[in-house]
Design a protein around this motif. Sequence first.
Motif, mmCIF file in Angstrom:
data_model
loop_
_atom_site.group_PDB
_atom_site.id
_atom_site.type_symbol
_atom_site.label_atom_id
_atom_site.label_comp_id
_atom_site.label_asym_id
_atom_site.label_seq_id
_atom_site.Cartn_x
_atom_site.Cartn_y
_atom_site.Cartn_z
ATOM 1 N N LEU B 87 0.804 -1.223 0.000
ATOM 2 C CA LEU B 87 0.000 0.000 0.000
ATOM 3 C C LEU B 87 0.838 1.274 0.000
ATOM 4 N N THR B 88 2.143 1.125 0.148
ATOM 5 C CA THR B 88 3.020 2.295 0.144
ATOM 6 C C THR B 88 4.221 2.014 -0.752
ATOM 7 N N ILE B 89 4.475 2.918 -1.685
ATOM 8 C CA ILE B 89 5.657 2.774 -2.537
ATOM 9 C C ILE B 89 6.451 4.077 -2.431
ATOM 10 N N THR B 90 7.710 3.951 -2.020
ATOM 11 C CA THR B 90 8.543 5.138 -1.847
ATOM 12 C C THR B 90 9.602 5.208 -2.944
ATOM 13 N N PHE B 91 9.667 6.337 -3.618
ATOM 14 C CA PHE B 91 10.682 6.538 -4.667
ATOM 15 C C PHE B 91 11.656 7.614 -4.207
ATOM 16 N N GLU B 108 7.561 17.215 -6.579
ATOM 17 C CA GLU B 108 6.295 17.843 -6.947
ATOM 18 C C GLU B 108 5.934 17.519 -8.407
ATOM 19 N N ASP B 109 6.960 17.438 -9.270
ATOM 20 C CA ASP B 109 6.701 17.071 -10.662
ATOM 21 C C ASP B 109 6.120 15.667 -10.753
ATOM 22 N N VAL B 110 6.621 14.772 -9.886
ATOM 23 C CA VAL B 110 6.114 13.400 -9.874
ATOM 24 C C VAL B 110 4.665 13.384 -9.380
ATOM 25 N N ARG B 111 4.414 14.103 -8.294
ATOM 26 C CA ARG B 111 3.053 14.149 -7.760
ATOM 27 C C ARG B 111 2.084 14.689 -8.807
ATOM 28 N N ASN B 131 -5.856 2.983 -7.863
ATOM 29 C CA ASN B 131 -5.729 2.735 -6.423
ATOM 30 C C ASN B 131 -4.828 3.731 -5.710
ATOM 31 N N VAL B 132 -4.182 4.595 -6.451
ATOM 32 C CA VAL B 132 -3.293 5.572 -5.805
ATOM 33 C C VAL B 132 -4.147 6.716 -5.277
ATOM 34 N N THR B 133 -4.192 6.858 -3.951
ATOM 35 C CA THR B 133 -5.043 7.908 -3.380
ATOM 36 C C THR B 133 -4.278 9.210 -3.200
ATOM 37 N N ALA B 134 -2.965 9.120 -3.043
ATOM 38 C CA ALA B 134 -2.187 10.339 -2.878
ATOM 39 C C ALA B 134 -0.720 10.059 -3.192
ATOM 40 N N VAL B 135 -0.025 11.102 -3.644
ATOM 41 C CA VAL B 135 1.429 11.031 -3.748
ATOM 42 C C VAL B 135 1.969 12.080 -2.797
ATOM 43 N N GLU B 136 2.642 11.614 -1.748
ATOM 44 C CA GLU B 136 3.165 12.552 -0.750
ATOM 45 C C GLU B 136 4.591 12.951 -1.101
ATOM 46 N N THR B 137 4.940 14.206 -0.779
ATOM 47 C CA THR B 137 6.271 14.712 -1.103
ATOM 48 C C THR B 137 6.917 15.273 0.156
ATOM 49 N N PRO B 138 7.416 14.369 1.044
ATOM 50 C CA PRO B 138 8.017 14.847 2.309
ATOM 51 C C PRO B 138 9.225 15.749 2.069
ATOM 52 N N ASP B 139 9.997 15.504 1.037
ATOM 53 C CA ASP B 139 11.039 16.463 0.662
ATOM 54 C C ASP B 139 11.119 16.531 -0.850
ATOM 55 N N SER B 140 11.997 17.375 -1.361
ATOM 56 C CA SER B 140 11.956 17.682 -2.781
ATOM 57 C C SER B 140 12.381 16.499 -3.653
#
Lengths: 327, 528
Positions: B87-91, B108-111, B131-140
């Motif tokens: 349920l979580t994929i981190t890039f 932000e470009d990815v989001r 199924n992707v509900t959000a793309v979070e951007t904790p840092d740039s």
Amino acid sequence: MKNASIGGYILRRLLQTIPVILGVVIVNFLLLQLAPGDLATVIAGEAGGATPEYIAELRARFGQDQPLFVQLLNYMGNLLTFDLGYSFRQSAPVLDLLLDRLWPTLLLMGTTLMVSLSLGILLGLLAAFWVKTWKDHLISVTAVLLYATPLFWVGLMLVLVFAVKLDWFPTSGMENVVAFHEGWDRVWDIAHHLVLPTVTLSVFYLALYARLMRASMLEQRGLDYVTTARAKGLKDAQITRRHVFRNALLPVVTMAGVQTGSLLGGSVVVEAVFAWPGLGQLAYQSLFARDYNLLLGIFFLSAILVVVVNLLVDIIYVILDPRIRLR
Amino acid sequence: MKSFFLTAAGLALATALSVGGAMAQSQGGTLVQITQPEPPNLAPYVSTSGPIAQVTSKVFDGLLEYNFDLEPQPSLAESWEVSADGLTITFNLREDVVFHDGTPLTSEDVRFTIMDVLREAHPRGIATFRNVTAVETPDSHTAIFRLDAPAPYLMKALHSAESPILPAHIYAEGDIRAHGNANEPIGSGPFVFTEWRRGEFVRLDRNDNYWRDGQPYLDRIVVRFIADASTRTAVLEQGEAHIAGFGAVPYQDVRRLEALDTIEVTTRGYEMISPIVEIIFNTQEPPFDNQMVRQAVNYAIDRQFVIDNVWFGYGVPASGPISSNFEPSGLFGRGIDFSVPDRIDIANRLLDEAGFPRDADGIRFEIIHDVTPYGEEWQRFGEITVQNLAEIGIRATLRYEDLPTWLARTYTDYDFQLTSNFLFNQADPVIGVHRGIHSDRILPGTVFVNGSRWSSPETDALMNAATVATDAATRQEAYQALVPLVTEASPVAYVLELRYPTVLSTQFSDVITTPIGIYGNYAFTHQR
């Protein structure tokens, strides 16, 4: 006051073309509605499938959810302001797409008209001059053969012989896309690329004009005014040059004017074989994509082209034969 | 079980070295590619028309690339992690990437690309990223995908042809579906878009600021559009163009070109595309509402003859809805073998049992066979099918229409009995296979979905299980159970897996380096 009368004549003729072009647009608009399938299914088809929401959204964006007469009225309204609409498939305004393709089309049409008219007239003259000799027969038989050969076959054979085997000309395209020449080199490069398509498209019309010119020369030569001129003491060469030739040109010029429409159509094949970026290919692609905005724009532009060329022909008439009055 | 991938930037470097060879490659040269037909636009984020990505995959980058075993490789993402529950994929993004206009790429470009563009407007992305509900951007330079249900196929759909990452500061302006840059793409890929002269070519020039140091080697790529097939062959023969794939060269000409010293032919580079030639039945109307009749047709088709004579050997018999290209990744299943020696006898027996006896002329019934309007080989295929059907007493008449008409007939009006068809498996069966047989894909007006309108609760359940399973073994079991059931019901006759030939000039090396072939970015391509 000859100039004023020509100006008035041109203006009057231009006004007369407006209902013609409107008619072309309306008839084409309605005819296109009869074709099954629509742009949304094509776009989704090219995508290899899409969700129903996506397709419904496409239809709404194209205005296809509106009644037919509303679509037609919208289109006509936009046309009045020279807004030809937007091609959703090509993501660009229709006018831009058309103007990009216009000059390659005009270039190919222009050189074809020049080559086929001048060579056709020359061959027709020679055939008439040598009438009923083996030279006349040779010209006439060649003309019939050229007239009967399919354009795409001529094109492919020219590519095989002059591009692949002999390597004299490029196989296709409008310019060298590895070198990207500039300035005069580019002009020369485009001319080099223009040779084979022009020859291909010319042979058909050349044959037509040669046959017509020959028949017309022979007919004029038997008319009474030629006898009169001869009785007046003119030499044969003078009679041919000043009288017979001018009169014999009229049917050829008429035919050339009428043929501009089919020249546009014939170039679809030649453009495909030589990858020439003209209007014909654009029309072909947009028909199979049901890209009606673009297609209607092409019809509109073609109608204008044909009307303009025929106007030019009428003006040439007056120059060739002062007896024809501008009315 | 925790599926954990962590790859350092060093791996990218190692890949570069191993692909390019240890010695320095000479820079320079123009590669001319033939793409057929001309793309309608250069907006791969809203249109998946095949020719578009043949051009734009050189201009954009994806988060990932893939090797020939369909395993993810670093690209814009230098490392990534999928949580155990899927349920979580981190890039983790590279920090040295700049777009062609000089702006650095950030999370932000990815989001923006995933949430605002692909998930909203991309014909396949709507399903892939559902199924992707959000793309979070904790840092740039970190992007975290949050999913409400696992989507294992998503990890295969992140290359630049399928999911190009767009610069938000450009594409967020205005309506994405009619964007001003739709025909002037700006990305971060190895080549910069320079010019598109419609009807002629697209020109792409070397990106001097590409993040892979020293690459690309080529100075320029020119993509040419040539409508006539014979001319395309002549252009390749003359060396005026260097590469053409996806059937752009007629199959009979491929064999002839292959014999030249200047040209080589490869069938690699379609492992993530996997085209399947098939015949779909209208299962809601007689006579093909009868499973035995459908099976009889399935037996009647002479698959090897079609491969040898229509596609000049560029194919293998299909063993079900899933391509054997998925065998290495374990997502493959084998169905009933319809190519047995006594197949004609079996077919005749089935039709007798189904209650379709031969009349005095030996005819059981007459049908119309629609042909996929994709060109001449499809007509040949139809002609052979008509002969095959005649052997079992079915008299078929061919009907050939243009694409929009055929699409409306097959997928909107269902006004057909049997039609040839062409579907791509794509990167994962969930993306390319389910759509043809799942009940939730019986959607009038939507093209290339379940046009046969057959489904069963049992097969639906198997596909649903394979869609959300996070471990490969569960997915493999589901597909191994699914395929025999589908071939037994035969809503579709899976005829052959097409192995497209790509015609290549021997002047260039390392052109086809990924399972997406000419959808690759040519960063490693160089002159010999």
